[in-house]
Scaffold this motif. Structure first.
Motif, PDB file in Angstrom:
ATOM      1  N   TRP A  12      43.089   8.345 -16.032  1.00 35.94           N
ATOM      2  CA  TRP A  12      42.181   9.414 -16.519  1.00 35.94           C
ATOM      3  C   TRP A  12      41.930  10.450 -15.442  1.00 35.94           C
ATOM      4  N   ASN A  13      41.762   9.969 -14.185  1.00 35.60           N
ATOM      5  CA  ASN A  13      41.566  10.899 -13.082  1.00 35.60           C
ATOM      6  C   ASN A  13      42.773  11.807 -12.926  1.00 35.60           C
ATOM      7  N   LYS A  14      43.955  11.210 -13.104  1.00 36.61           N
ATOM      8  CA  LYS A  14      45.164  12.025 -12.949  1.00 36.61           C
ATOM      9  C   LYS A  14      45.250  13.069 -14.069  1.00 36.61           C
ATOM     10  N   ILE A  15      44.885  12.595 -15.262  1.00 33.44           N
ATOM     11  CA  ILE A  15      44.955  13.553 -16.383  1.00 33.44           C
ATOM     12  C   ILE A  15      43.965  14.694 -16.172  1.00 33.44           C
ATOM     13  N   THR A  16      42.753  14.350 -15.757  1.00 31.46           N
ATOM     14  CA  THR A  16      41.781  15.424 -15.531  1.00 31.46           C
ATOM     15  C   THR A  16      42.179  16.281 -14.344  1.00 31.46           C
ATOM     16  N   TYR A  17      42.992  15.743 -13.439  1.00 31.01           N
ATOM     17  CA  TYR A  17      43.496  16.564 -12.351  1.00 31.01           C
ATOM     18  C   TYR A  17      44.461  17.607 -12.890  1.00 31.01           C
ATOM     19  N   ALA A  18      45.262  17.154 -13.842  1.00 34.49           N
ATOM     20  CA  ALA A  18      46.202  18.103 -14.444  1.00 34.49           C
ATOM     21  C   ALA A  18      45.492  19.053 -15.404  1.00 34.49           C
ATOM     22  N   PHE A  19      44.555  18.559 -16.122  1.00 36.29           N
ATOM     23  CA  PHE A  19      43.815  19.401 -17.090  1.00 36.29           C
ATOM     24  C   PHE A  19      42.347  19.438 -16.699  1.00 36.29           C
ATOM     25  N   PRO A  20      41.989  20.239 -15.709  1.00 41.89           N
ATOM     26  CA  PRO A  20      40.616  20.215 -15.193  1.00 41.89           C
ATOM     27  C   PRO A  20      39.594  20.653 -16.247  1.00 41.89           C
ATOM     28  N   VAL A  43      52.754   9.944 -21.804  1.00 43.62           N
ATOM     29  CA  VAL A  43      53.733   9.484 -22.789  1.00 43.62           C
ATOM     30  C   VAL A  43      53.775   7.973 -22.808  1.00 43.62           C
ATOM     31  N   GLY A  44      53.677   7.375 -21.603  1.00 42.11           N
ATOM     32  CA  GLY A  44      53.688   5.921 -21.515  1.00 42.11           C
ATOM     33  C   GLY A  44      52.527   5.315 -22.286  1.00 42.11           C
ATOM     34  N   LEU A  45      51.384   5.969 -22.247  1.00 46.60           N
ATOM     35  CA  LEU A  45      50.218   5.455 -22.972  1.00 46.60           C
ATOM     36  C   LEU A  45      50.279   5.807 -24.461  1.00 46.60           C
ATOM     37  N   GLY A  46      51.150   6.807 -24.802  1.00 50.86           N
ATOM     38  CA  GLY A  46      51.285   7.221 -26.224  1.00 50.86           C
ATOM     39  C   GLY A  46      50.075   8.003 -26.716  1.00 50.86           C
ATOM     40  N   VAL A  47      49.388   8.654 -25.798  1.00 50.07           N
ATOM     41  CA  VAL A  47      48.181   9.379 -26.228  1.00 50.07           C
ATOM     42  C   VAL A  47      48.369  10.906 -26.139  1.00 50.07           C
ATOM     43  N   GLN A  48      49.652  11.341 -26.168  1.00 48.64           N
ATOM     44  CA  GLN A  48      49.866  12.788 -25.915  1.00 48.64           C
ATOM     45  C   GLN A  48      49.153  13.676 -26.942  1.00 48.64           C
ATOM     46  N   ILE A  49      49.157  13.292 -28.235  1.00 50.85           N
ATOM     47  CA  ILE A  49      48.497  14.125 -29.253  1.00 50.85           C
ATOM     48  C   ILE A  49      47.000  14.176 -29.005  1.00 50.85           C
ATOM     49  N   LYS A  50      46.448  13.002 -28.701  1.00 52.88           N
ATOM     50  CA  LYS A  50      44.995  12.947 -28.478  1.00 52.88           C
ATOM     51  C   LYS A  50      44.602  13.813 -27.295  1.00 52.88           C
ATOM     52  N   ILE A  51      45.385  13.678 -26.222  1.00 52.13           N
ATOM     53  CA  ILE A  51      45.064  14.453 -25.026  1.00 52.13           C
ATOM     54  C   ILE A  51      45.169  15.946 -25.325  1.00 52.13           C
ATOM     55  N   ARG A  52      46.259  16.334 -26.046  1.00 57.36           N
ATOM     56  CA  ARG A  52      46.450  17.754 -26.341  1.00 57.36           C
ATOM     57  C   ARG A  52      45.259  18.293 -27.120  1.00 57.36           C
ATOM     58  N   ASP A  53      44.891  17.559 -28.162  1.00 59.82           N
ATOM     59  CA  ASP A  53      43.788  18.049 -28.992  1.00 59.82           C
ATOM     60  C   ASP A  53      42.503  18.132 -28.195  1.00 59.82           C
ATOM     61  N   LEU A 109      50.308  22.345 -20.685  1.00 63.93           N
ATOM     62  CA  LEU A 109      50.012  22.047 -22.092  1.00 63.93           C
ATOM     63  C   LEU A 109      51.252  22.234 -22.957  1.00 63.93           C
ATOM     64  N   THR A 110      52.061  23.232 -22.601  1.00 63.64           N
ATOM     65  CA  THR A 110      53.299  23.448 -23.354  1.00 63.64           C
ATOM     66  C   THR A 110      54.201  22.217 -23.249  1.00 63.64           C
ATOM     67  N   ILE A 111      54.320  21.711 -22.048  1.00 63.02           N
ATOM     68  CA  ILE A 111      55.157  20.522 -21.868  1.00 63.02           C
ATOM     69  C   ILE A 111      54.602  19.359 -22.674  1.00 63.02           C
ATOM     70  N   LEU A 112      53.272  19.230 -22.579  1.00 66.28           N
ATOM     71  CA  LEU A 112      52.614  18.148 -23.314  1.00 66.28           C
ATOM     72  C   LEU A 112      52.846  18.285 -24.813  1.00 66.28           C
ATOM     73  N   ASN A 113      52.711  19.510 -25.263  1.00 64.82           N
ATOM     74  CA  ASN A 113      52.885  19.766 -26.701  1.00 64.82           C
ATOM     75  C   ASN A 113      54.302  19.450 -27.145  1.00 64.82           C
ATOM     76  N   ASN A 114      55.260  19.806 -26.280  1.00 64.67           N
ATOM     77  CA  ASN A 114      56.654  19.549 -26.638  1.00 64.67           C
ATOM     78  C   ASN A 114      56.918  18.061 -26.811  1.00 64.67           C
TER      79      ASN A 114
END
Lengths: 779, 84
Positions: A12-20, A43-53, A109-114
Motif C-alpha cells: 500500500w505504501n508503494k502504491i501511494t508512493y506511485a499515486f500520491p 497486477v500480482g494482487l489483481g486489484v488494478q481496476i480497484k486501484i484505478r477507480d 495511470l495510463t499504464i495501470l489502465n492498460n
C-alpha cells in the motif's frame, strides 16, 4: 496465494508512493523503473481496476476541492482593466500548472489502465489523459461563478487595444501615450501584453477551455470591432459599394487576428490540427453573417436618405439587395423604412410636390431592390393613404405631368411611355427564371400587376381611378387655355396625345374638344373681323372671343359682372356677326372671363397692362367719375360688395385708386406721383397673383352642386316635421333619395352642406336641430 | 387719367337656338354631339323639321333610314326638312 499483513502495508505504501493522490498529495519522485515494480505488485494482487477507480475518485475530489475553487477564486469583480488582466493571467497559469502537475501521475495511470483490460470508458473517453481533461473541464464548469466574464473582459480589452494599435495606428508616433497599453511610450508594455496574451490563449486552448470561457467575450469584441469599422466606413456616402471591401477586410484583417488567438501567436493554423481549423472556420461563418447583418442594418437605417438620393445611391441599394438575401432583415427593412417615411415625409410640414418626388424615388429604388414589388407595396401603403387625403395631390401630379423642362421627372416618364409593355410571349420564354413571391406578399394582388405597373400608374392608382386625374387635367388645361392670350396649341396637343396613350382616348375626348374650340375660335375671330359692321367698331379697339363648347368644358365659377356699355356694344355686335356666320347658333358671354389689353395714361406716363375684364371695367368707371363709394360700384357693376372690396386692391397697389374714408374710393391722380413710381414694380407681382386663381369651379363647389339635389328633399322634410337632428336627416335621405344616381352622401358631407345653408340663412340650427327659418315658412 | 382699351378678348359659350335642350332621339344635349360623333357644332349640326321639331342631323337621318315611313319621331307628322 496469501499475503501477510505486513506485506500488504508495504504494498500500500508503494502504491501511494506511485499515486500520491491517494493521500491527498500530488508530488512524488516515483520514477518509471520504480513504477514498474508497483505495477507488478498491483497486477500480482489483481486489484488494478480497484486501484484505478480509487485513484480517479481521489483525483476528482482533489480537483473539486482544491483546483477549481482556487481557479475561480481569482474571478472577482474588479474595476481596473490591468488588475483583471493580471488576475486572469495568474488564474490560467495556476490552473495550467496544477493540471500539468498531474502529468506524471497520468502516465502511470495510463499504464495501470492498460493493464485493466476492461475497456471501461474513463469519463466518457477511452484515453486516460483525454478523460482527465474532460474531468478538469467538467469540474471547473460545474462551479462556474456568476460574474466570470468580468475579468475575461478586462483581459481581452487590454489585449485588443494593443492589437488595434498594432494594426491601425502605426502613424500615431507623436502621441506621448501608447494607445495600446495606455502607458507612456517609455515604459510601454505592449510587447509584454502580447506575449502574455498569446501564452494564455495557448494554455486555454491546450485545456480546451478557450471557447467555453472566452468565446462569448471574444465574439462580442469582434462584433463591436466589425460594427465600428462599418460605421467608420459607410456613413454618409451611398455612391460606392462596400460589400466587397468589407468581405475582404473580414477575410484578411479580422481572420488573421483570430487565427493568432487560436494558434497562440502564429498567423497560420497548424495544418494537422483539425480542431483549430474547424473552430476558426465556424467562427468565420458566424462573423461573416454578422458582418452582413450589421451592414444591412446600418444601411436600412439610412435607407430613407439613400432613396432620396437615388439613382446616385444605386451602389448602396445594390448592397442592400445583395445582403438582404443573406440575412433575415426583410421585415425590419419594411418596418424601419415605413417609420422613416412617416416621420420625415408624411406630415403637414412637407409640400405635396416634395412628397411626390420622394414617392417617385421610393418607387424607383425599391423596384430595383425588390423586383417583385412586394416591399414597395407594403412600405408605400401609408404614403398612398396620406396622399389620398391631401387636397392638392391630383393637381400636383397633373401639373408635374405637364410641366416642361428639367426637374419634372413625371413629364419625362410620360414621354418614355410607349403603349403596352412587353407581351406575354416574353414571360413564357423565361419560365425557368420564375421565382415564387416572397412570403410577405399579399396573395390577393396579382403579382404581374405588382411587377409591371410603372410610376405614373402607381401615382394614378393612389386614387384608384383615372377619372379624377383626367378631370383635374381638364381643369388645369381650361385654366391655362383661358389665361394665356397666346396659346401654344401644338405643345398642348402633343401632351394630350401622350396622355391619351396612357389614359385612353375616351377619357381625354373632352380635352380634345377644348383644344379644338380654341383653334376654332382663332379662325372665327379672323372671319368675324372681316365683317363690315365689326370693322367699324374695331377701329376703336379689337374685340376677340374664345368660343367654348360648354358641355365639354369644366363648369365655370358663377360670377356676374356688368360690363361698360361700349364693351357690351362690341360684344353684341360680335354676337350678331357670329349668328350670321353660324346659322341658328348664338353666344352667351361670360363677362368675367377673358383678358383685356389696356393703356393707361397718367400725365406723361403710359402704362400698358393686360388685366382681367373686372379690373378693366373698374378702372374705366373711375375714368368717367373719379369718386365712387363701394355701394355705387356695386350698383353699376352688379358684383357683390365683398368681391369688389377684395379686387379693388389691385388698383390700390398700383397706386391708381385710394381709399378715402371707409368704403369710399377716389382716383389717385397726378397729385400722387410717387405712388406711380412703384407701379411698374408691383405690376408683375399682381399679375401673377391674378393668374393663380382658377376660374373653374373647384371640386368642392362641384360636389356642392351635386348635393343640391338633396335640398328639395330636406326642405320637404323640415316643412312637415318642423325640426330634425343631423343623423335623422341623413337616415331619411338614405331612405328616400338613395335612388338618385351618383349621390352617395356621407354624414360629414351632409353636415358641411347643411352648414353652408345655415350660413346663407336658408336653415337655422338650434340646439342640434335643423329648422327652416320662419320667413321661408311664411312664403 | 385716360384709359384706352386696345383689345378685349372675351369668353363666350355657344349654343343652338332651339326650343328644347336635348335631342329627342339620342337624349344628348344639342350643344353636345350625337353618340356617333366626337366633335360638336359644325361637325354634328342640328336640323329642323317642318313640324318645328329639331334633332341632330345624324340622329334623324339614322331614324329615317330605319323607318318605312318618313315621320317625325316626336309628332308622327310626315318629316320634311325645314330649310330656314
Amino acid at each position: 496465494m496469501s499475503h501477510k499483513k505486513g506485506d500488504l502495508k508495504v504494498y500500500w505504501n508503494k502504491i501511494t508512493y506511485a499515486f500520491p493522490i491517494l493521500n491527498d498529495n500530488i508530488f512524488s519522485d516515483c520514477t518509471n523503473a520504480e513504477y514498474d515494480e508497483v505495477q507488478h505488485i498491483i497486477v500480482g494482487l489483481g486489484v488494478q481496476i480497484k486501484i484505478r477507480d480509487l485513484v480517479l475518485i481521489h483525483i476528482e475530489k482533489h480537483l473539486r476541492q482544491h483546483v477549481a475553487p482556487k481557479f475561480w477564486s481569482k474571478f472577482i469583480k474588479v474595476n481596473e482593466d490591468v488588475r483583471g488582466f493580471q488576475l486572469f493571467k495568474s488564474a490560467v497559469n495556476d490552473l495550467y500548472e496544477a493540471v500539468s502537475s498531474f502529468s506524471s501521475m497520468m502516465c502511470r495511470l495510463t499504464i495501470l489502465n492498460n493493464s485493466c483490460n476492461d475497456n471501461k470508458p474513463i469519463y466518457g473517453e477511452k484515453d486516460v489523459v483525454l478523460g482527465f481533461k474532460q474531468l478538469v473541464r467538467a469540474t471547473l464548469l460545474s462551479q462556474l461563478p456568476l460574474d466570470f466574464q468580468v475579468i475575461i473582459n478586462h483581459f481581452y480589452k487590454i489585449s485588443f487595444n494593443v492589437f488595434d494599435n498594432e494594426y491601425e495606428n502605426s502613424d500615431m508616433s507623436e502621441d506621448i501615450m501608447c494607445s495600446g497599453c495606455g502607458n507612456e511610450y517609455a515604459d510601454c508594455n505592449c510587447a509584454y501584453i502580447v506575449k502574455v496574451f498569446h501564452e494564455t490563449n495557448r494554455k486555454l486552448m491546450d485545456l480546451q477551455l478557450l471557447e467555453r470561457l472566452t468565446g462569448q467575450v471574444l465574439t462580442n469584441f469582434i462584433q463591436l470591432r466589425i460594427e465600428s469599422h462599418i460605421q467608420k466606413l459607410c456613413t454618409g456616402t451611398f455612391d460606392v459599394s462596400h460589400v466587397g471591401f468589407l468581405e475582404n477586410w473580414l477575410d484578411t484583417t479580422v481572420m488573421s487576428w483570430l487565427t493568432r488567438i487560436y494558434c497562440g501567436g502564429s498567423s497560420k493554423p497548424p495544418p494537422d490540427d483539425k480542431n483549430i481549423q474547424n473552430a476558426i472556420s465556424k467562427f468565420k461563418q458566424k462573423l461573416r453573417y454578422f458582418l452582413y447583418h450589421s451592414y444591412t442594418k446600418l444601411r436600412i437605417d439610412q435607407l430613407f436618405n439613400i432613396i432620396i438620393e437615388y439613382p446616385d445611391s444605386q451602389p448602396a441599394v445594390d448592397d442592400i439587395k445583395f445582403c438582404l438575401d443573406k440575412t433575415d432583415l426583410r421585415s425590419t427593412l419594411c418596418k424601419k423604412l415605413q417609420n422613416a417615411l412617416e416621420t420625415r415625409l408624411l406630415h403637414s410640414g412637407v409640400n405635396t410636390p416634395d412628397i411626390l418626388t420622394a414617392y417617385i424615388s421610393t418607387i424607383r429604388a425599391l423596384r430595383h431592390l425588390d423586383p417583385s414589388g412586394v416591399i414597395l407595396e407594403t412600405v408605400t401603403k401609408p404614403v398612398r393613404n396620406y396622399l389620398r387625403n391631401r387636397e392638392d395631390t391630383v393637381r400636383s401630379v397633373v401639373s408635374s405631368l405637364t410641366e416642361e423642362g428639367a426637374g419634372s421627372e413625371l413629364a419625362e416618364e410620360l414621354a418614355k411611355y410607349t403603349g403596352e409593355p412587353e407581351g406575354d410571349a416574353d414571360n413564357d420564354e423565361a419560365w425557368d427564371e420564375w421565382n415564387p413571391d416572397p412570403v410577405d406578399a399579399d396573395p390577393k394582388v396579382d403579382p404581374k400587376d405588382r411587377r409591371t405597373s410603372d410610376i405614373i400608374s402607381m401615382l394614378v392608382n393612389v386614387y384608384g381611378s383615372k377619372e379624377l386625374f383626367v378631370n383635374e387635367y381638364r381643369t388645369l388645361l381650361a385654366d391655362r387655355l383661358l389665361a394665356q392670350s397666346v396659346i401654344n396649341t401644338e405643345k398642348e396637343i402633343r401632351y394630350l396625345e401622350l396622355l391619351k396613350l396612357r389614359f385612353g382616348e375616351a377619357q381625354l375626348h373632352f380635352c380634345e374638344v377644348m383644344l379644338k374650340d380654341i383653334s376654332d375660335s382663332k379662325r372665327i375671330n379672323s372671319l368675324i373681323h372681316q365683317d363690315s359692321s365689326i370693322e367699324e367698331l374695331n377701329k376703336e379697339f379689337v374685340s376677340n372671343a374664345m368660343i367654348l363648347s360648354a358641355q365639354f368644358w369644366p363648369p365655370f365659377k358663377d360670377e356676374n359682372l356688368e360690363l361698360p356699355d361700349e364693351i357690351k356694344r362690341h360684344l353684341e355686335a360680335y354676337t350678331k356677326s357670329y349668328e350670321a356666320l353660324k346659322g341658328n347658333r348664338t353666344l352667351s358671354w361670360k363677362p368675367h372671363l377673358g383678358n383685356v389689353n389696356i393703356e393707361i395714361e397718367i400725365g406723361e406716363k403710359k402704362l400698358d397692362l393686360t388685366v382681367s375684364p373686372f379690373n378693366a371695367t373698374l378702372i374705366m368707371h373711375f375714368q368717367n367719375k373719379p369718386q365712387w363709394s363701394i355701394e355705387e360700384l356695386h350698383q353699376v357693376m352688379k358684383v357683390p360688395v365683398t368681391v369688389l372690396r377684395r379686387k379693388i386692391t389691385y388698383w390700390q397697389t398700383m397706386g391708381l385708386i385710394m381709399e378715402k374714408g371707409s368704403d369710399y374710393f377716389v382716383l389717385a391722380d397726378e397729385t400722387e406721383n410717387k405712388a406711380n413710381v412703384s407701379a411698374n414694380q408691383v405690376q408683375e407681382m399682381i399679375c401673377e397673383d391674378e393668374e393663380t386663381e382658377s376660374v373653374m369651379a373647384s371640386a368642392h363647389d362641384q360636389r356642392e352642386g351635386e348635393l343640391q339635389v338633396f335640398w328639395s328633399y330636406i326642405v320637404g322634410m323640415l316643412t312637415n316635421l318642423d325640426s330634425l337632428p343631423l343623423d335623422r336627416i341623413h337616415q331619411m335621405l338614405k331612405m328616400f333619395a338613395s335612388q338618385v344616381p351618383g349621390t352617395e352622401c356621407s354624414l360629414q358631407e351632409l353636415r358641411q352642406f347643411l352648414d353652408t345653408k345655415v350660413r346663407t340663412h336658408q336653415l337655422v340650427l338650434q340646439g342640434g336641430l335643423y329648422k327652416l327659418p320662419k320667413t321661408i315658412g311664411l312664403r | 387719367m385716360k384709359v384706352t382699351v386696345k383689345s378685349w378678348t372675351g369668353v363666350a359659350t355657344w349654343r343652338w337656338v332651339a326650343n328644347d335642350d336635348n335631342c329627342g332621339i339620342c337624349r344628348m344635349p344639342f350643344d353636345s354631339c350625337c353618340p356617333d360623333c366626337k366633335l360638336p357644332g359644325d361637325d354634328c349640326p342640328l336640323v329642323w323639321g317642318a313640324c318645328s321639331h329639331c334633332f341632330h342631323i345624324h340622329c334623324i337621318v339614322k331614324w329615317l333610314h330605319s323607318q318605312p315611313q318618313q315621320q317625325c319621331p316626336m309628332c308622327r307628322q310626315d318629316w320634311k326638312f325645314n330649310n330656314k
